[in-house]
Design a protein around this motif. Structure first.
Motif: not given
Length: 206
Positions: A113-116, A89-90, A99-108
């Motif tokens: 907390t949901v990382f986009h 539980e972040a 902020v990144t250069h990679e493509k990745r689906d949201p991480w819930e």
């Protein structure tokens, strides 16, 4: 009305906010830097570290910082380190834009907390964070390079430093590479406690 964009960090007396290597996070120096926050009741409750903890102005500041934050932005280096160390539980409980250069689906994660993952720049990440935050503030969570990018781009309204009586000697400096010709500061308040001095500044273009 849209909220402010701010950052809030602990800093050593010689200007460092983290060790050079992410492997040194949770090491002796970093633990000394953050020593003021670990006993605080709100910090312990938020990370599910058990009951008890200290109350007082330090605890109030930790709680106020959390409560004002409607969304966070962070860099990939900070996310990579946190992904290894945060509990399931972040501790954000809001949307976080990485902020990144990679493509990745949201991480819930449990607890809200949901990382986009944003791969088209710091302004895009901030725009998305503002929309998610509504009338609350956006926190630029770190690390140092990401904070500096936002400072130099003129996108920070305010920041707070918990100035800790620790010397690092080397590591990641908060303002290494700042564009001092375009950044002006105004002190908002200074609040000493028994462990750190809390300094808050507003930021404007010089």
């Amino acid at each position: 009305m849209a909220g402010k964009v701010f950052f809030s960090v602990s800093m050593s007396l010689d200007g460092f906010i983290a060790p050079e290597s992410s492997e040194e996070l949770m090491g002796r120096q970093w633990m000394e830097l953050q020593r003021w926050i670990f006993p605080q009741r709100f910090f312990r409750e938020n990370l599910k570290l058990g009951g008890g903890g200290e109350e007082g102005r330090d605890n109030d500041i930790v709680r106020e910082t959390f409560e004002r934050t409607g969304a966070s932005v962070m860099g990939k280096r900070m996310f990579d380190a946190g992904e290894r160390m945060w509990p399931e539980e972040a501790p954000f409980h809001t949307p976080v834009f990485v902020v990144t250069h990679e493509k990745r689906d949201p991480w819930e994660r449990p607890g809200g907390t949901v990382f986009h993952f944003v791969n088209d720049g710091i302004e895009s990440a901030l725009d998305q964070a503002r929309e998610a935050a509504g009338d609350r503030d956006v926190r630029i969570a770190g690390g140092g390079a990401t904070i500096l990018e936002y400072v130099n781009a003129g996108l920070i309204d305010e920041f707070s430093i918990a100035l800790s009586p620790v010397l690092f000697g080397s590591g990641i400096r908060l303002f290494e590479g700042v564009d001092a010709a375009r950044v002006a500061l105004e002190q908002v308040r200074a609040e000493p406690s028994s462990t750190v001095t809390h300094l808050t500044y507003s930021v404007r273009e010089r």
